[in-house]
Design a protein around this motif. Sequence first.
Motif, PDB file in Angstrom:
ATOM      1  N   SER B 389      17.823 134.537  42.453  1.00  0.00           N
ATOM      2  CA  SER B 389      17.548 133.098  42.366  1.00  0.00           C
ATOM      3  C   SER B 389      16.058 132.887  42.109  1.00  0.00           C
ATOM      4  O   SER B 389      15.235 133.772  42.363  1.00  0.00           O
ATOM      5  N   LEU B 390      15.722 131.728  41.591  1.00  0.00           N
ATOM      6  CA  LEU B 390      14.322 131.495  41.227  1.00  0.00           C
ATOM      7  C   LEU B 390      14.008 130.010  41.177  1.00  0.00           C
ATOM      8  O   LEU B 390      14.920 129.179  41.149  1.00  0.00           O
ATOM      9  N   ASN B 391      12.719 129.715  41.173  1.00  0.00           N
ATOM     10  CA  ASN B 391      12.306 128.355  40.836  1.00  0.00           C
ATOM     11  C   ASN B 391      11.387 128.411  39.627  1.00  0.00           C
ATOM     12  O   ASN B 391      10.745 129.423  39.351  1.00  0.00           O
ATOM     13  N   VAL B 392      11.368 127.331  38.879  1.00  0.00           N
ATOM     14  CA  VAL B 392      10.521 127.233  37.688  1.00  0.00           C
ATOM     15  C   VAL B 392       9.758 125.925  37.789  1.00  0.00           C
ATOM     16  O   VAL B 392      10.350 124.871  38.032  1.00  0.00           O
ATOM     17  N   LEU B 393       8.446 126.006  37.648  1.00  0.00           N
ATOM     18  CA  LEU B 393       7.598 124.829  37.832  1.00  0.00           C
ATOM     19  C   LEU B 393       6.701 124.605  36.607  1.00  0.00           C
ATOM     20  O   LEU B 393       5.610 125.162  36.539  1.00  0.00           O
ATOM     21  N   PRO B 394       7.170 123.822  35.640  1.00  0.00           N
ATOM     22  CA  PRO B 394       6.266 123.459  34.545  1.00  0.00           C
ATOM     23  C   PRO B 394       5.333 122.332  34.979  1.00  0.00           C
ATOM     24  O   PRO B 394       5.731 121.479  35.790  1.00  0.00           O
ATOM     25  N   GLU B 395       4.121 122.330  34.479  1.00  0.00           N
ATOM     26  CA  GLU B 395       3.178 121.277  34.887  1.00  0.00           C
ATOM     27  C   GLU B 395       2.155 121.030  33.796  1.00  0.00           C
ATOM     28  O   GLU B 395       1.908 121.878  32.931  1.00  0.00           O
ATOM     29  N   ILE B 396       1.576 119.848  33.855  1.00  0.00           N
ATOM     30  CA  ILE B 396       0.458 119.506  32.977  1.00  0.00           C
ATOM     31  C   ILE B 396      -0.623 118.878  33.850  1.00  0.00           C
ATOM     32  O   ILE B 396      -0.351 117.937  34.600  1.00  0.00           O
ATOM     33  N   VAL B 397      -1.822 119.405  33.773  1.00  0.00           N
ATOM     34  CA  VAL B 397      -2.957 118.822  34.495  1.00  0.00           C
ATOM     35  C   VAL B 397      -3.919 118.270  33.453  1.00  0.00           C
ATOM     36  O   VAL B 397      -4.272 118.960  32.490  1.00  0.00           O
ATOM     37  N   TYR B 398      -4.322 117.021  33.647  1.00  0.00           N
ATOM     38  CA  TYR B 398      -5.224 116.391  32.684  1.00  0.00           C
ATOM     39  C   TYR B 398      -6.261 115.562  33.413  1.00  0.00           C
ATOM     40  O   TYR B 398      -5.947 114.897  34.411  1.00  0.00           O
ATOM     41  N   SER B 399      -7.467 115.648  32.936  1.00  0.00           N
ATOM     42  CA  SER B 399      -8.542 114.849  33.520  1.00  0.00           C
ATOM     43  C   SER B 399      -9.067 113.898  32.446  1.00  0.00           C
ATOM     44  O   SER B 399      -9.933 114.267  31.650  1.00  0.00           O
ATOM     45  N   PRO B 400      -8.518 112.667  32.384  1.00  0.00           N
ATOM     46  CA  PRO B 400      -8.932 111.750  31.325  1.00  0.00           C
ATOM     47  C   PRO B 400     -10.354 111.243  31.508  1.00  0.00           C
ATOM     48  O   PRO B 400     -10.996 110.827  30.542  1.00  0.00           O
ATOM     49  N   LYS B 401     -10.831 111.237  32.756  1.00  0.00           N
ATOM     50  CA  LYS B 401     -12.200 110.812  33.047  1.00  0.00           C
ATOM     51  C   LYS B 401     -12.759 111.731  34.115  1.00  0.00           C
ATOM     52  O   LYS B 401     -12.001 112.350  34.867  1.00  0.00           O
ATOM     53  N   GLN B 402     -14.064 111.777  34.175  1.00  0.00           N
ATOM     54  CA  GLN B 402     -14.673 112.598  35.212  1.00  0.00           C
ATOM     55  C   GLN B 402     -14.216 112.096  36.587  1.00  0.00           C
ATOM     56  O   GLN B 402     -14.156 110.893  36.844  1.00  0.00           O
ATOM     57  N   ASN B 403     -13.874 113.028  37.447  1.00  0.00           N
ATOM     58  CA  ASN B 403     -13.435 112.765  38.830  1.00  0.00           C
ATOM     59  C   ASN B 403     -12.017 112.198  38.935  1.00  0.00           C
ATOM     60  O   ASN B 403     -11.583 111.835  40.024  1.00  0.00           O
ATOM     61  N   LEU B 404     -11.321 112.092  37.821  1.00  0.00           N
ATOM     62  CA  LEU B 404      -9.930 111.633  37.860  1.00  0.00           C
ATOM     63  C   LEU B 404      -9.043 112.766  37.355  1.00  0.00           C
ATOM     64  O   LEU B 404      -9.250 113.274  36.252  1.00  0.00           O
ATOM     65  N   GLU B 405      -8.074 113.159  38.167  1.00  0.00           N
ATOM     66  CA  GLU B 405      -7.189 114.269  37.790  1.00  0.00           C
ATOM     67  C   GLU B 405      -5.750 113.837  37.910  1.00  0.00           C
ATOM     68  O   GLU B 405      -5.330 113.311  38.943  1.00  0.00           O
ATOM     69  N   LEU B 406      -4.982 114.055  36.864  1.00  0.00           N
ATOM     70  CA  LEU B 406      -3.559 113.726  36.854  1.00  0.00           C
ATOM     71  C   LEU B 406      -2.761 115.013  36.752  1.00  0.00           C
ATOM     72  O   LEU B 406      -3.103 115.884  35.952  1.00  0.00           O
ATOM     73  N   ARG B 407      -1.730 115.115  37.566  1.00  0.00           N
ATOM     74  CA  ARG B 407      -0.864 116.291  37.440  1.00  0.00           C
ATOM     75  C   ARG B 407       0.592 115.852  37.437  1.00  0.00           C
ATOM     76  O   ARG B 407       1.058 115.225  38.386  1.00  0.00           O
ATOM     77  N   LEU B 408       1.287 116.172  36.366  1.00  0.00           N
ATOM     78  CA  LEU B 408       2.725 115.925  36.263  1.00  0.00           C
ATOM     79  C   LEU B 408       3.401 117.270  36.403  1.00  0.00           C
ATOM     80  O   LEU B 408       3.103 118.201  35.647  1.00  0.00           O
ATOM     81  N   ARG B 409       4.277 117.368  37.374  1.00  0.00           N
ATOM     82  CA  ARG B 409       4.909 118.668  37.607  1.00  0.00           C
ATOM     83  C   ARG B 409       6.378 118.490  37.951  1.00  0.00           C
ATOM     84  O   ARG B 409       6.751 117.524  38.615  1.00  0.00           O
ATOM     85  N   ALA B 410       7.172 119.405  37.477  1.00  0.00           N
ATOM     86  CA  ALA B 410       8.593 119.414  37.829  1.00  0.00           C
ATOM     87  C   ALA B 410       8.897 120.748  38.490  1.00  0.00           C
ATOM     88  O   ALA B 410       8.168 121.721  38.321  1.00  0.00           O
ATOM     89  N   GLY B 411       9.936 120.769  39.270  1.00  0.00           N
ATOM     90  CA  GLY B 411      10.371 122.019  39.882  1.00  0.00           C
ATOM     91  C   GLY B 411      11.882 122.128  39.771  1.00  0.00           C
ATOM     92  O   GLY B 411      12.595 121.187  40.122  1.00  0.00           O
ATOM     93  N   PHE B 412      12.358 123.223  39.219  1.00  0.00           N
ATOM     94  CA  PHE B 412      13.800 123.436  39.075  1.00  0.00           C
ATOM     95  C   PHE B 412      14.193 124.657  39.880  1.00  0.00           C
ATOM     96  O   PHE B 412      13.551 125.710  39.763  1.00  0.00           O
ATOM     97  N   LEU B 413      15.234 124.510  40.704  1.00  0.00           N
ATOM     98  CA  LEU B 413      15.684 125.630  41.515  1.00  0.00           C
ATOM     99  C   LEU B 413      17.001 126.141  40.955  1.00  0.00           C
ATOM    100  O   LEU B 413      17.943 125.366  40.757  1.00  0.00           O
ATOM    101  N   VAL B 414      17.030 127.433  40.704  1.00  0.00           N
ATOM    102  CA  VAL B 414      18.185 128.037  40.041  1.00  0.00           C
ATOM    103  C   VAL B 414      18.720 129.159  40.921  1.00  0.00           C
ATOM    104  O   VAL B 414      17.965 130.043  41.339  1.00  0.00           O
ATOM    105  N   GLY B 415      19.999 129.118  41.200  1.00  0.00           N
ATOM    106  CA  GLY B 415      20.578 130.199  41.996  1.00  0.00           C
ATOM    107  C   GLY B 415      21.997 129.869  42.407  1.00  0.00           C
ATOM    108  O   GLY B 415      22.366 128.700  42.511  1.00  0.00           O
ATOM    109  N   GLY B 416      22.802 130.906  42.640  1.00  0.00           N
ATOM    110  CA  GLY B 416      24.196 130.718  43.002  1.00  0.00           C
ATOM    111  C   GLY B 416      24.371 130.500  44.505  1.00  0.00           C
ATOM    112  O   GLY B 416      23.395 130.378  45.253  1.00  0.00           O
ATOM    113  N   LYS B 417      25.627 130.495  44.916  1.00  0.00           N
ATOM    114  CA  LYS B 417      25.927 130.303  46.334  1.00  0.00           C
ATOM    115  C   LYS B 417      25.370 131.485  47.130  1.00  0.00           C
ATOM    116  O   LYS B 417      25.352 132.615  46.669  1.00  0.00           O
ATOM    117  N   ASP B 418      24.910 131.183  48.315  1.00  0.00           N
ATOM    118  CA  ASP B 418      24.345 132.179  49.235  1.00  0.00           C
ATOM    119  C   ASP B 418      23.058 132.830  48.718  1.00  0.00           C
ATOM    120  O   ASP B 418      22.671 133.904  49.168  1.00  0.00           O
TER     121      ASP B 418
END
Lengths: 243, 441
Positions: B389-418
């Motif tokens: 089983s595993l997780n996958v976390l794609p993300e984008i970090v962007y700083s449009p202005k000095q001292n401002l940081e944006l992070r968009l992130r997703a997390g997907f969990l993949v795995g069978g029973k047990d």
Amino acid sequence: MKTIAAVLLGALLAAGPAYGLDGNEILKKVDANLQPESFESYRKLINVEPNGEKREFLLFTLKKGKDKLISLFLAPASDKGRGTLRLGDNMWLYIPNVGKPIRITSLQSVIGGVFNNADILRLDYNVEYDVKGMKEEGKEYVLDLKAKTDAVAYDRLKMRVDKGALLPTRVECYAASGLLIKTLYFKELKKFEDGMVRPAIVETDSPLYKGYKSYMVYAQMKKREVPDEYFTLNFLPNVGTIR
Amino acid sequence: MRGWGAALLLVLLLASPALAAESGGISLSDIEKEIAGAAAKPYSLGGFLEFEPTLFGLDREAAFRRIRQFEKGEGGTMEQYDFGLRLEGSYRKDNLSAFFRADGQLRRVQDGWTHSTTLMEGYASLKPHPSLVLDAGKKAVKWGKGYAWNPASFIDRPKNPEDPEEALEGFTLASADYVKSLPGPLKTVGLTGVLLPVHEDVNGDFGVTGHLNGAAKLYLLLYDTDIDFMFFGGGSRSNRYGFDFSRNITPNFEAHGEAALVTDAERRSIGPSGRITIRETDAVSWLLGVRYLTEKETTWIAEYYHNGAGFKRDDLKGFLDFADNSYEGFRRTGSKAALFRTSELANGPFGRPNSMRDYFYLRASQKEPFDILYLTPAVTSIVNLQDGSLNVLPEIVYSPKQNLELRLRAGFLVGGKDSEFGEKQNDYRVEFRVRYFFQLP
């Protein structure tokens, strides 16, 4: 007549200390004129974006000998407290949140934008480069520098040096492929605390970042001898306390 | 004569239009004033404000969902809103300095609001000699070279492998750090000693109370390789011995490793009826990792981690069977007792991040692709090598202005029973974090 000519020649020789020097000796003099072997400095790095917006970084730096250097970001708030240590080819980055120094390379950028670690943690040119060729063009020497090892960020430099002042006026930085990565322009001569006269502003542009400009502004630089122990991983989190 | 010549040259140079050229509106005198003020200031105060909404996609069939939300409706998603404030300050005078970092958090979930304030770190430092630093207070020491895991970080809280660069809360301790630079291949020797008291009111969550614990670390920079040896002992936890290293094999390729021997480590297993068996055994955990920067400025981080004290598949299966039985019992009889017990375990040893045996961590991040400055996309994955089983976390970090940081992130969990990630509460989550950094004048 011969006497007058001799006096004039003497004056020229006195003002032109580079006569008779080979390329590597000129480079050593350039290094000595740019910064003392051991010093502390406060610098401001300014990235100017195509729309005119600026991002500014304030750095405190300590250098000792040929290859020991630490820098600490004092501003902006998002980078405050980040520290970098260089011991020869070893480089570490300390991020306060992460809490422990991690190894980095000279090619990375700790702040993003046009400056990379090699610009921020620059050692003397003669420590990292050999002069492979030299020619004279008007009032300038043109030095062709080749990196001594592949750990150096820029494989080749083409350095223009003012013959009289023995200070660089322009440095072109090339990758091993021959690609021009950036050009540094040395501007605004300033007399610093210990009497040293050197350019206070180093302007950078890069064909890789069209429309962007970067400036490294030296506001304070003075000789300072500090213990070797300041240039260690253990001490890196404490650099802010010795300013 | 030489002096006059040099003076004349200096005057000419200072007036030289070639060297004193236009400098893009940069005012040297303004910067000099600003830096003079910053250099003289003995204190600093700053931090960041944070807002982070998160959407969780719940896995209705997962064991952890049934344990934690057995009374909730069948909603497929859950929203969470976090508001945070971090304050950091420092003061220095002569060879004495002080530092603090505090977090405040306000959280809105479907049940309502919760809040917390935490002093993450707060300590004083004394430097009686350039080679010696003495610290006392609450501090995170963060030993070890691993990026996602640190089995040899004996006196720190475990970090979250999904966010390993986030600040950790420290423990109250006193430490002495001695360092010596040397000529030759052994460039640096450092010795750190730590005293860590554990009482009900001080470090009560560290381990068994009523003990004064000791820890030590020996650091060597030998042949351009960072090497550490660590030790912990004292009674609140069993004795531990550790080792780590880090070295640049080439300028762009770093290798690191970490190992820890935990004596008398507690190994828990649980049967379908909920009976817990604890036995003590020595456990060796270790980690090997690399960090590689490509010419196109992609940074790869890969780590393999063996958690010697972690659960085996049978242990997890036993816990999940107990959880299933508890839930079925609740549905049949309405009795919550067994579920509360399961919930305790889910919030304890079985719910800790990566509590099983063997993991692989991979992260790839690209600095400023397509010449977009201050943009860093990345993808991270943690794979449980025992159950796949595993997780996958794609993300984008962007700083449009000095001292401002944006992070968009997703997390997907993949795995069978047990499987570990298959039985987590969520199938996925999407979070958007906004941080605004500030520094008071």
